[in-house]
Design a protein around this motif. Structure first.
Motif, short mmCIF file in Angstrom:
data_model
loop_
_atom_site.label_atom_id
_atom_site.label_comp_id
_atom_site.label_asym_id
_atom_site.label_seq_id
_atom_site.Cartn_x
_atom_site.Cartn_y
_atom_site.Cartn_z
N GLU A 1 0.11 0.72 -6.97
CA GLU A 1 -0.98 0.36 -7.87
C GLU A 1 -0.55 -0.72 -8.86
OE1 GLU A 1 -4.34 2.49 -10.74
OE2 GLU A 1 -2.74 3.68 -9.82
N GLU A 2 0.63 -0.54 -9.44
CA GLU A 2 1.14 -1.53 -10.39
C GLU A 2 1.42 -2.86 -9.70
OE1 GLU A 2 2.22 1.52 -9.97
OE2 GLU A 2 1.91 2.56 -11.87
N LEU A 3 1.98 -2.80 -8.49
CA LEU A 3 2.27 -4.02 -7.75
C LEU A 3 0.99 -4.78 -7.42
CD1 LEU A 3 5.08 -2.88 -5.29
CD2 LEU A 3 5.28 -4.60 -7.11
N THR A 4 -0.06 -4.06 -7.06
CA THR A 4 -1.33 -4.70 -6.72
C THR A 4 -1.84 -5.52 -7.89
OG1 THR A 4 -1.90 -2.96 -5.13
CG2 THR A 4 -3.72 -4.29 -6.02
N LYS A 5 -1.80 -4.95 -9.09
CA LYS A 5 -2.27 -5.67 -10.27
C LYS A 5 -1.35 -6.84 -10.59
CE LYS A 5 -4.00 -4.88 -14.94
NZ LYS A 5 -5.30 -5.46 -14.57
N LYS A 6 -0.04 -6.64 -10.44
CA LYS A 6 0.92 -7.70 -10.74
C LYS A 6 0.78 -8.88 -9.78
CE LYS A 6 5.91 -8.50 -11.16
NZ LYS A 6 7.26 -7.86 -11.09
N ILE A 7 0.60 -8.59 -8.50
CA ILE A 7 0.57 -9.64 -7.47
C ILE A 7 -0.78 -10.37 -7.45
CG2 ILE A 7 0.68 -10.07 -4.99
CD1 ILE A 7 2.54 -7.60 -4.82
N PHE A 8 -1.87 -9.61 -7.58
CA PHE A 8 -3.20 -10.17 -7.33
C PHE A 8 -4.08 -10.29 -8.57
CE2 PHE A 8 -1.91 -7.82 -3.46
CZ PHE A 8 -1.90 -8.85 -2.55
N GLY A 9 -3.66 -9.73 -9.69
CA GLY A 9 -4.53 -9.75 -10.86
C GLY A 9 -5.81 -8.98 -10.62
N ASP A 10 -6.95 -9.57 -11.03
CA ASP A 10 -8.22 -8.87 -10.84
C ASP A 10 -8.93 -9.28 -9.56
OD1 ASP A 10 -8.96 -11.45 -11.47
OD2 ASP A 10 -10.30 -10.91 -13.12
N ARG A 11 -8.21 -9.98 -8.69
CA ARG A 11 -8.82 -10.43 -7.43
C ARG A 11 -8.74 -9.39 -6.32
NH1 ARG A 11 -12.22 -14.17 -7.36
NH2 ARG A 11 -11.43 -15.43 -5.62
N VAL A 12 -7.82 -8.44 -6.47
CA VAL A 12 -7.67 -7.37 -5.49
C VAL A 12 -7.49 -6.07 -6.26
CG1 VAL A 12 -6.27 -6.44 -3.59
CG2 VAL A 12 -6.63 -8.92 -3.77
N VAL A 13 -8.22 -5.04 -5.84
CA VAL A 13 -8.25 -3.77 -6.57
C VAL A 13 -7.56 -2.68 -5.75
CG1 VAL A 13 -9.76 -2.06 -7.67
CG2 VAL A 13 -10.43 -4.48 -7.63
N TRP A 14 -6.84 -1.83 -6.44
CA TRP A 14 -6.15 -0.69 -5.81
C TRP A 14 -7.14 0.44 -5.56
CZ3 TRP A 14 -1.62 0.68 -3.65
CH2 TRP A 14 -1.31 2.05 -3.55
N VAL A 15 -7.09 1.03 -4.35
CA VAL A 15 -7.90 2.20 -4.01
C VAL A 15 -6.93 3.35 -3.70
CG1 VAL A 15 -9.63 3.18 -2.46
CG2 VAL A 15 -9.70 0.75 -3.02
N PRO A 16 -6.93 4.42 -4.50
CA PRO A 16 -6.04 5.54 -4.20
C PRO A 16 -6.27 6.08 -2.80
CG PRO A 16 -7.05 5.80 -6.36
CD PRO A 16 -7.74 4.65 -5.70
N TRP A 17 -5.19 6.59 -2.20
CA TRP A 17 -5.31 7.04 -0.80
C TRP A 17 -6.41 8.06 -0.62
CZ3 TRP A 17 -5.38 11.46 2.08
CH2 TRP A 17 -5.33 11.28 3.46
N ARG A 18 -7.20 7.83 0.42
CA ARG A 18 -8.18 8.80 0.89
C ARG A 18 -8.29 8.65 2.39
NH1 ARG A 18 -12.15 11.65 -1.55
NH2 ARG A 18 -12.30 10.35 -3.43
N ALA B 1 0.81 -1.21 0.00
CA ALA B 1 0.00 0.00 0.00
C ALA B 1 0.84 1.27 0.00
CB ALA B 1 -0.93 0.00 1.21
N THR B 2 2.03 1.20 0.59
CA THR B 2 2.88 2.40 0.70
C THR B 2 4.01 2.41 -0.32
OG1 THR B 2 4.22 1.30 2.40
CG2 THR B 2 2.39 2.66 3.16
N ALA B 3 4.10 1.41 -1.18
CA ALA B 3 5.15 1.38 -2.19
C ALA B 3 4.90 2.46 -3.24
CB ALA B 3 5.21 0.01 -2.86
#
Length: 236
Positions: free
Chosen positions: A138-155, A132-134
């Motif tokens: 966002e790119e790592l999330t897609k690479k590691i999890f594919g479409d099973r886990v989605v990136w949410v920009p910080w809020r 989350a802090t890398a």
């Protein structure tokens, strides 16, 4: 404890919170949706049980749960004044309580109530926070999890974040959770077991990726003069 959904929630919370790999002490929150009985009408009512503000998952008991009417919580979407005034929504949770409501609802309550899943886990695992802090989270999330886990920009935590995650789940039917940029993870399931399984899968998958691709000292070697204090001094 008479409601099975709430009992399952406490058991799951205690298991997740007992392992520091899953979340920090007093960090994260979990929830369950289910049906109770309105003592005034005798009619069934949809409820949300969610870990109250400031509690610890590993030692959570029934007294540490906030209990809210799900219909009233979801109706807050109609009066939400926008992100500039979202701090007002925390006080609005008090008008959604079921009876005395139990523990004070936390700022993350909207995330749990608005996401269309019976069970939701929001956790702060070291491995999830590393992604989350890398810089390339966002790119790592897609690479590691594919479409099973989605990136949410910080809020910042609050009502808008709950709306964001609810929309992401609706738009990504294969997803079992998300990485919250700069924050942690959220997972969900239609049963307590499924939510716990999805949470642990995200944590374990991130851990395995870091073990293979990470560095032994990602922040560099200890700087002379800044070594940890001896154990006795730390405890003192």
């Amino acid at each position: 404890m008479t409601n099975q959904a709430a009992a399952d929630l406490i058991a799951r919370s205690n298991r997740l919170g007992a392992d520091p790999r899953n979340t920090n002490y007093a960090g994260g929150n979990t929830s369950a949706k289910g049906t109770g009985t309105d003592p005034v009408t005798g009619e069934p009512v949809e409820l949300l049980w969610v870990k109250g503000s400031g509690g610890d998952l590993g030692t959570l008991t029934e007294a540490g749960l906030a209990v809210l009417r799900l219909d009233r919580l979801r109706d807050l979407v109609k009066v939400y004044p926008g992100v500039e005034r979202e701090d007002e929504m925390v006080a609005a949770f008090d008008h959604c309580l079921f009876g005395l409501g139990g523990a004070a609802p936390s700022i993350d309550t909207a995330m749990h109530g608005l996401v269309d899943a019976a069970h939701v886990d929001h956790l702060h695992p070291d491995s999830g926070i590393a992604i989350a802090t890398a810089a390339a989270g966002e790119e790592l999330t897609k690479k590691i999890f594919g479409d099973r886990v989605v990136w949410v920009p910080w809020r910042r935590p609050g009502f808008q974040l709950g709306l964001d995650i609810a929309e992401i789940k609706a738009r990504n039917p294969r997803a079992v959770g998300c990485i919250l940029g700069g924050h942690g993870i959220t997972a969900w399931g239609e049963t307590s077991e499924e939510s716990e399984r999805n949470s642990l899968w995200i944590i374990d998958t991130a851990t395995a990726y870091l073990a293979e691709h990470g560095r032994p000292e990602p922040f560099g070697a200890v700087v002379p003069g800044y070594e940890p204090l001896p154990e006795a001094e730390r405890r003192a």
